[in-house]
Motif scaffolding. Sequence first.
Motif, PDB file in Angstrom:
ATOM      1  N   ARG A   1       4.653  -4.182 -10.495  1.00  8.21           N
ATOM      2  CA  ARG A   1       4.431  -2.735 -10.393  1.00  8.21           C
ATOM      3  C   ARG A   1       4.312  -2.292  -8.940  1.00  8.21           C
ATOM      4  NH1 ARG A   1       0.120  -2.407 -14.321  1.00  8.21           N
ATOM      5  NH2 ARG A   1       0.549  -4.543 -14.791  1.00  8.21           N
ATOM      6  N   ARG A   2       4.406  -0.976  -8.730  1.00  7.17           N
ATOM      7  CA  ARG A   2       4.200  -0.347  -7.415  1.00  7.17           C
ATOM      8  C   ARG A   2       3.083   0.677  -7.577  1.00  7.17           C
ATOM      9  NH1 ARG A   2       9.545   2.204  -5.335  1.00  7.17           N
ATOM     10  NH2 ARG A   2       8.209   2.722  -3.609  1.00  7.17           N
ATOM     11  N   PRO A   3       1.827   0.232  -7.538  1.00  6.16           N
ATOM     12  CA  PRO A   3       0.710   1.148  -7.782  1.00  6.16           C
ATOM     13  C   PRO A   3       0.298   1.932  -6.540  1.00  6.16           C
ATOM     14  CG  PRO A   3      -0.123  -1.044  -7.419  1.00  6.16           C
ATOM     15  CD  PRO A   3       1.383  -1.150  -7.364  1.00  6.16           C
ATOM     16  N   THR A   4      -0.466   2.988  -6.787  1.00  4.09           N
ATOM     17  CA  THR A   4      -1.148   3.662  -5.690  1.00  4.09           C
ATOM     18  C   THR A   4      -2.346   2.791  -5.311  1.00  4.09           C
ATOM     19  OG1 THR A   4      -2.639   4.865  -7.164  1.00  4.09           O
ATOM     20  CG2 THR A   4      -0.528   5.947  -6.606  1.00  4.09           C
ATOM     21  N   MET A   5      -2.991   3.119  -4.204  1.00  2.00           N
ATOM     22  CA  MET A   5      -4.175   2.378  -3.790  1.00  2.00           C
ATOM     23  C   MET A   5      -5.275   2.496  -4.853  1.00  2.00           C
ATOM     24  SD  MET A   5      -3.533   0.918  -0.879  1.00  2.00           S
ATOM     25  CE  MET A   5      -5.002   0.707   0.098  1.00  2.00           C
ATOM     26  N   GLN A   6      -5.427   3.680  -5.430  1.00  3.64           N
ATOM     27  CA  GLN A   6      -6.437   3.897  -6.471  1.00  3.64           C
ATOM     28  C   GLN A   6      -6.144   3.037  -7.702  1.00  3.64           C
ATOM     29  OE1 GLN A   6      -9.020   6.000  -5.726  1.00  3.64           O
ATOM     30  NE2 GLN A   6     -10.027   5.236  -7.565  1.00  3.64           N
TER      31      GLN A   6
ATOM     32  N   LEU B   1     -11.756  -3.784  -7.801  1.00  5.60           N
ATOM     33  CA  LEU B   1     -12.393  -3.680  -6.491  1.00  5.60           C
ATOM     34  C   LEU B   1     -12.574  -2.214  -6.128  1.00  5.60           C
ATOM     35  CD1 LEU B   1     -10.165  -6.264  -4.565  1.00  5.60           C
ATOM     36  CD2 LEU B   1     -12.486  -6.647  -5.442  1.00  5.60           C
ATOM     37  N   ASP B   2     -13.474  -1.940  -5.177  1.00  2.00           N
ATOM     38  CA  ASP B   2     -13.588  -0.561  -4.704  1.00  2.00           C
ATOM     39  C   ASP B   2     -12.447  -0.275  -3.738  1.00  2.00           C
ATOM     40  OD1 ASP B   2     -14.545  -0.998  -1.867  1.00  2.00           O
ATOM     41  OD2 ASP B   2     -16.199  -1.949  -2.948  1.00  2.00           O
ATOM     42  N   LYS B   3     -12.176   1.019  -3.559  1.00  2.00           N
ATOM     43  CA  LYS B   3     -11.005   1.423  -2.774  1.00  2.00           C
ATOM     44  C   LYS B   3     -11.068   0.920  -1.335  1.00  2.00           C
ATOM     45  CE  LYS B   3      -7.848   5.282  -2.241  1.00  2.00           C
ATOM     46  NZ  LYS B   3      -7.729   5.571  -0.822  1.00  2.00           N
ATOM     47  N   SER B   4     -12.263   0.874  -0.731  1.00  2.00           N
ATOM     48  CA  SER B   4     -12.356   0.408   0.662  1.00  2.00           C
ATOM     49  C   SER B   4     -12.003  -1.074   0.766  1.00  2.00           C
ATOM     50  CB  SER B   4     -13.746   0.678   1.233  1.00  2.00           C
ATOM     51  OG  SER B   4     -14.728  -0.051   0.526  1.00  2.00           O
TER      52      SER B   4
ATOM     53  N   LEU C   1      -7.755  -5.207   2.162  1.00  2.00           N
ATOM     54  CA  LEU C   1      -6.860  -6.227   1.619  1.00  2.00           C
ATOM     55  C   LEU C   1      -5.399  -5.876   1.911  1.00  2.00           C
ATOM     56  CD1 LEU C   1      -6.553  -8.795  -0.166  1.00  2.00           C
ATOM     57  CD2 LEU C   1      -6.579  -7.252  -2.154  1.00  2.00           C
ATOM     58  N   ILE C   2      -5.047  -4.619   1.704  1.00  2.00           N
ATOM     59  CA  ILE C   2      -3.674  -4.175   1.959  1.00  2.00           C
ATOM     60  C   ILE C   2      -3.376  -4.196   3.460  1.00  2.00           C
ATOM     61  CG2 ILE C   2      -2.073  -2.215   1.801  1.00  2.00           C
ATOM     62  CD1 ILE C   2      -2.580  -3.787  -0.822  1.00  2.00           C
ATOM     63  N   ASP C   3      -4.324  -3.786   4.278  1.00  2.00           N
ATOM     64  CA  ASP C   3      -4.130  -3.837   5.739  1.00  2.00           C
ATOM     65  C   ASP C   3      -3.798  -5.260   6.183  1.00  2.00           C
ATOM     66  OD1 ASP C   3      -4.668  -1.128   5.960  1.00  2.00           O
ATOM     67  OD2 ASP C   3      -6.731  -1.414   6.705  1.00  2.00           O
TER      68      ASP C   3
ATOM     69  N   SER D   1       0.172   6.960  -1.276  1.00  2.08           N
ATOM     70  CA  SER D   1       1.282   6.039  -1.048  1.00  2.08           C
ATOM     71  C   SER D   1       1.234   4.942  -2.100  1.00  2.08           C
ATOM     72  CB  SER D   1       1.205   5.457   0.362  1.00  2.08           C
ATOM     73  OG  SER D   1      -0.019   4.792   0.551  1.00  2.08           O
ATOM     74  N   LEU D   2       2.375   4.343  -2.314  1.00  2.02           N
ATOM     75  CA  LEU D   2       2.504   3.229  -3.235  1.00  2.02           C
ATOM     76  C   LEU D   2       2.539   1.945  -2.419  1.00  2.02           C
ATOM     77  CD1 LEU D   2       5.349   4.673  -5.507  1.00  2.02           C
ATOM     78  CD2 LEU D   2       2.881   4.854  -5.836  1.00  2.02           C
ATOM     79  N   VAL D   3       2.119   0.858  -3.018  1.00  2.00           N
ATOM     80  CA  VAL D   3       2.129  -0.434  -2.350  1.00  2.00           C
ATOM     81  C   VAL D   3       3.250  -1.254  -2.967  1.00  2.00           C
ATOM     82  CG1 VAL D   3       0.801  -2.487  -1.760  1.00  2.00           C
ATOM     83  CG2 VAL D   3      -0.360  -0.284  -2.008  1.00  2.00           C
ATOM     84  N   ASP D   4       4.092  -1.812  -2.107  1.00  2.00           N
ATOM     85  CA  ASP D   4       5.256  -2.565  -2.562  1.00  2.00           C
ATOM     86  C   ASP D   4       5.314  -3.915  -1.853  1.00  2.00           C
ATOM     87  OD1 ASP D   4       7.548  -3.010  -4.028  1.00  2.00           O
ATOM     88  OD2 ASP D   4       8.804  -1.632  -2.877  1.00  2.00           O
TER      89      ASP D   4
END
Length: 149
Positions: A44-49, A57-60, A65-67, A87-90
């Motif tokens: 999938r390509r989810p949003t951060m939320q 996990l919490d958003k922060s 993790l994404i950074d 934004s979406l994460v891919d």
Amino acid sequence: MAQINTVDGLAQLSFLIQGALERRAAEHDVSLIQTRLLGVLRDRRPTMQELAKLLGLDKSSVTGLIDRAERRGLVTRVPSPTDRRSSLVDLTDRARELIVAVSAGFEADVTAMVGRLPEQDRTDLTDLIGRLLTAHAAAHGVDLFDTTG
């Protein structure tokens, strides 16, 4: 032979499975949480939320993790086509190659583990796992299946 109760059995099984996954991921210098991230993004390509919800996990925490994954060249953030504020994460091609490598070893480990069972038990186990995961996901409003379209 002593019976193993459900809670203890599932806990011990989870330790075996997590240990195998962690060892295979470490062979490729990937942490267990990064492995979970890549596993979620594989389908999938989810949003951060959405990613925060899927990983529990919490958003922060997800942002950090994404950074880190982005700095390693494993993920990219792309603008959402439906919401300019998100934004979406891919996954990158490098991450997809990493997933294949880690998955191959992990699959071999789990196949060897369950291969000790008779075929009907393996079939029943697969069915029970699928039903348990589907019910849990439905109770938490999570779609287990491909959402990338």
